[in-house]
Design a protein around this motif. Structure first.
Motif, short mmCIF file in Angstrom:
data_model
loop_
_atom_site.label_atom_id
_atom_site.label_comp_id
_atom_site.label_asym_id
_atom_site.label_seq_id
_atom_site.Cartn_x
_atom_site.Cartn_y
_atom_site.Cartn_z
N ASP A 18 -17.24 -10.06 -2.10
CA ASP A 18 -17.02 -8.81 -1.38
C ASP A 18 -15.58 -8.36 -1.31
N PHE A 19 -14.64 -9.09 -1.89
CA PHE A 19 -13.25 -8.69 -1.85
C PHE A 19 -12.79 -8.31 -3.24
N ASN A 20 -12.37 -7.09 -3.37
CA ASN A 20 -11.85 -6.62 -4.64
C ASN A 20 -10.49 -6.00 -4.38
N PRO A 21 -9.41 -6.74 -4.65
CA PRO A 21 -8.09 -6.23 -4.33
C PRO A 21 -7.70 -4.99 -5.11
N LYS A 22 -8.43 -4.67 -6.14
CA LYS A 22 -8.16 -3.45 -6.90
C LYS A 22 -9.29 -2.44 -6.76
N GLY A 23 -10.17 -2.65 -5.78
CA GLY A 23 -11.28 -1.74 -5.54
C GLY A 23 -10.81 -0.40 -4.99
N GLU A 24 -11.68 0.57 -5.04
CA GLU A 24 -11.34 1.94 -4.62
C GLU A 24 -10.88 2.01 -3.16
N LYS A 25 -11.63 1.36 -2.27
CA LYS A 25 -11.28 1.40 -0.85
C LYS A 25 -9.91 0.74 -0.60
N TYR A 26 -9.68 -0.39 -1.22
CA TYR A 26 -8.41 -1.10 -1.06
C TYR A 26 -7.26 -0.25 -1.61
N MET A 27 -7.43 0.29 -2.79
CA MET A 27 -6.36 1.05 -3.42
C MET A 27 -6.05 2.33 -2.65
N LYS A 28 -7.05 2.93 -2.03
CA LYS A 28 -6.82 4.13 -1.21
C LYS A 28 -5.92 3.79 -0.02
N MET A 29 -6.24 2.70 0.68
CA MET A 29 -5.42 2.29 1.83
C MET A 29 -4.04 1.81 1.37
N TYR A 30 -3.99 1.16 0.23
CA TYR A 30 -2.74 0.69 -0.36
C TYR A 30 -1.80 1.88 -0.57
N SER A 31 -2.30 2.91 -1.25
CA SER A 31 -1.50 4.10 -1.53
C SER A 31 -1.08 4.82 -0.26
N LYS A 32 -2.01 4.96 0.67
CA LYS A 32 -1.73 5.65 1.93
C LYS A 32 -0.64 4.89 2.71
N SER A 33 -0.77 3.58 2.77
CA SER A 33 0.20 2.77 3.51
C SER A 33 1.60 2.86 2.89
N LEU A 34 1.67 2.75 1.58
CA LEU A 34 2.97 2.81 0.91
C LEU A 34 3.61 4.19 1.01
N ALA A 35 2.79 5.24 1.03
CA ALA A 35 3.32 6.60 1.13
C ALA A 35 4.05 6.84 2.45
N GLU A 36 3.69 6.09 3.47
CA GLU A 36 4.31 6.26 4.79
C GLU A 36 5.59 5.46 4.97
N LYS A 38 9.46 3.81 3.43
CA LYS A 38 10.61 4.20 2.61
C LYS A 38 11.52 3.00 2.36
N GLY A 39 12.29 3.08 1.26
CA GLY A 39 13.36 2.14 0.98
C GLY A 39 12.95 0.69 0.88
N ASP A 40 13.80 -0.16 1.49
CA ASP A 40 13.59 -1.61 1.43
C ASP A 40 12.28 -2.03 2.07
N THR A 41 11.91 -1.35 3.15
CA THR A 41 10.64 -1.66 3.82
C THR A 41 9.48 -1.44 2.87
N LYS A 42 9.50 -0.32 2.15
CA LYS A 42 8.43 -0.01 1.21
C LYS A 42 8.35 -1.06 0.10
N SER A 43 9.49 -1.43 -0.49
CA SER A 43 9.46 -2.41 -1.57
C SER A 43 9.03 -3.79 -1.07
N TRP A 44 9.44 -4.15 0.16
CA TRP A 44 9.04 -5.44 0.73
C TRP A 44 7.52 -5.48 0.94
N VAL A 45 6.97 -4.43 1.55
CA VAL A 45 5.52 -4.37 1.82
C VAL A 45 4.76 -4.31 0.51
N LYS A 46 5.22 -3.53 -0.46
CA LYS A 46 4.55 -3.43 -1.75
C LYS A 46 4.46 -4.79 -2.44
N ALA A 47 5.55 -5.55 -2.40
CA ALA A 47 5.56 -6.87 -3.02
C ALA A 47 4.51 -7.78 -2.38
#
Length: 126
Positions: A18-36, A38-47
Protein backbone atom coordinates in the motif's frame (compact mmCIF):
# COMPACT_ATOMS: atom_id res chain seq x y z
CA UNK A 1 12.73 -9.91 20.28
CA UNK A 2 14.54 -8.12 17.46
CA UNK A 3 14.17 -11.15 15.19
CA UNK A 4 10.41 -11.34 15.87
CA UNK A 5 9.84 -7.66 15.12
CA UNK A 6 12.01 -7.91 12.01
CA UNK A 7 10.03 -10.92 10.81
CA UNK A 8 6.75 -9.01 11.26
CA UNK A 9 8.20 -6.04 9.40
CA UNK A 10 9.35 -8.23 6.49
CA UNK A 11 6.02 -10.05 6.34
CA UNK A 12 4.23 -6.72 6.05
CA UNK A 13 6.58 -5.64 3.24
CA UNK A 14 5.70 -8.81 1.32
CA UNK A 15 1.94 -8.84 1.93
CA UNK A 16 0.92 -5.19 2.11
CA UNK A 17 1.68 -3.23 -1.03
CA UNK A 18 0.00 0.00 0.00
CA UNK A 19 2.96 2.40 0.00
CA UNK A 20 4.10 3.84 -3.26
CA UNK A 21 6.58 6.66 -2.73
CA UNK A 22 6.17 7.70 -6.35
CA UNK A 23 2.39 7.27 -6.46
CA UNK A 24 0.06 10.05 -7.58
CA UNK A 25 -1.20 10.92 -4.08
CA UNK A 26 2.32 11.02 -2.63
CA UNK A 27 3.73 13.08 -5.49
CA UNK A 28 0.88 15.60 -5.25
CA UNK A 29 1.59 16.22 -1.55
CA UNK A 30 5.34 16.18 -2.25
CA UNK A 31 5.00 18.95 -4.85
CA UNK A 32 2.58 20.97 -2.73
CA UNK A 33 4.84 20.77 0.32
CA UNK A 34 7.98 21.77 -1.57
CA UNK A 35 6.20 24.67 -3.29
CA UNK A 36 5.57 26.25 0.12
CA UNK A 37 9.26 26.17 1.13
CA UNK A 38 12.26 28.25 0.10
CA UNK A 39 16.05 28.12 0.11
CA UNK A 40 17.97 25.84 2.45
CA UNK A 41 14.80 24.64 4.14
CA UNK A 42 13.38 23.49 0.80
CA UNK A 43 16.56 21.63 -0.20
CA UNK A 44 16.84 20.02 3.26
CA UNK A 45 13.21 18.80 3.20
CA UNK A 46 13.49 17.67 -0.43
CA UNK A 47 16.55 15.56 0.38
CA UNK A 48 14.70 13.83 3.24
CA UNK A 49 11.54 13.26 1.21
CA UNK A 50 13.56 11.83 -1.67
CA UNK A 51 15.07 9.29 0.73
CA UNK A 52 11.62 8.29 2.06
CA UNK A 53 10.78 4.88 0.65
CA UNK A 54 9.58 2.96 3.69
CA UNK A 55 6.44 2.66 5.74
CA UNK A 56 6.95 3.42 9.44
CA UNK A 57 7.19 0.46 11.81
CA UNK A 58 4.17 1.69 13.74
CA UNK A 59 2.06 1.62 10.57
CA UNK A 60 3.29 -1.85 9.65
CA UNK A 61 2.53 -3.31 13.08
CA UNK A 62 -0.83 -1.51 13.29
CA UNK A 63 -1.85 -3.00 9.94
CA UNK A 64 -0.96 -6.50 11.15
CA UNK A 65 -2.77 -5.99 14.46
CA UNK A 66 -5.93 -5.01 12.58
CA UNK A 67 -5.71 -7.77 9.99
CA UNK A 68 -5.11 -10.57 12.47
CA UNK A 69 -6.91 -9.10 15.53
CA UNK A 70 -3.80 -9.38 17.67
CA UNK A 71 -4.20 -8.61 21.40
CA UNK A 72 -1.87 -5.61 21.39
CA UNK A 73 -3.12 -2.26 22.63
CA UNK A 74 -1.65 1.14 21.73
CA UNK A 75 0.43 1.32 24.89
CA UNK A 76 2.05 -2.06 24.27
CA UNK A 77 2.57 -1.22 20.61
CA UNK A 78 4.44 1.95 21.56
CA UNK A 79 6.60 -0.04 23.96
CA UNK A 80 7.38 -2.63 21.26
CA UNK A 81 8.48 0.14 18.92
CA UNK A 82 10.46 1.96 21.61
CA UNK A 83 12.20 -1.22 22.72
CA UNK A 84 13.05 -2.17 19.16
CA UNK A 85 14.40 1.32 18.43
CA UNK A 86 16.32 1.37 21.71
CA UNK A 87 18.19 -1.81 20.81
CA UNK A 88 18.50 -1.35 17.03
CA UNK A 89 19.68 2.26 17.17
CA UNK A 90 21.37 1.94 20.57
CA UNK A 91 19.45 5.02 21.65
CA UNK A 92 19.70 5.21 25.43
CA UNK A 93 17.47 8.29 25.47
CA UNK A 94 14.47 6.04 24.75
CA UNK A 95 13.37 4.99 28.22
CA UNK A 96 9.83 3.64 27.81
CA UNK A 97 11.02 0.10 27.01
CA UNK A 98 10.28 -3.40 28.27
CA UNK A 99 12.11 -4.75 31.29
CA UNK A 100 13.40 -8.35 31.16
CA UNK A 101 10.16 -9.97 32.34
CA UNK A 102 8.01 -7.85 30.02
CA UNK A 103 10.38 -8.65 27.16
CA UNK A 104 10.05 -12.38 27.85
CA UNK A 105 6.24 -12.10 27.88
CA UNK A 106 6.24 -10.03 24.71
CA UNK A 107 8.49 -12.56 22.98
CA UNK A 108 5.98 -15.30 23.82
CA UNK A 109 3.12 -13.17 22.48
CA UNK A 110 5.02 -12.35 19.26
CA UNK A 111 5.91 -16.03 18.85
CA UNK A 112 2.21 -16.97 19.12
CA UNK A 113 1.27 -14.21 16.67
CA UNK A 114 3.83 -15.34 14.09
CA UNK A 115 2.64 -18.94 14.34
CA UNK A 116 -0.96 -17.76 13.86
CA UNK A 117 0.12 -15.81 10.78
CA UNK A 118 1.84 -18.84 9.28
CA UNK A 119 -1.24 -20.97 9.91
CA UNK A 120 -3.37 -18.41 8.13
CA UNK A 121 -0.92 -18.23 5.21
CA UNK A 122 -1.17 -22.01 4.88
CA UNK A 123 -4.98 -21.97 5.34
CA UNK A 124 -4.71 -24.15 8.44
CA UNK A 125 -7.61 -23.72 10.85
CA UNK A 126 -6.71 -23.64 14.52
Amino acid sequence: FIAYVSLLEQYHKLRFNDFNPKGEKYMKMYSKSLAELKGDTKSWVKARLDEKTEVRLKTRLSDLIKKFSFPINDSRLEKIINTRNHYIHLDKSITNIFNNIQLRDTNKLLDDIIIQMFYEELNIKT
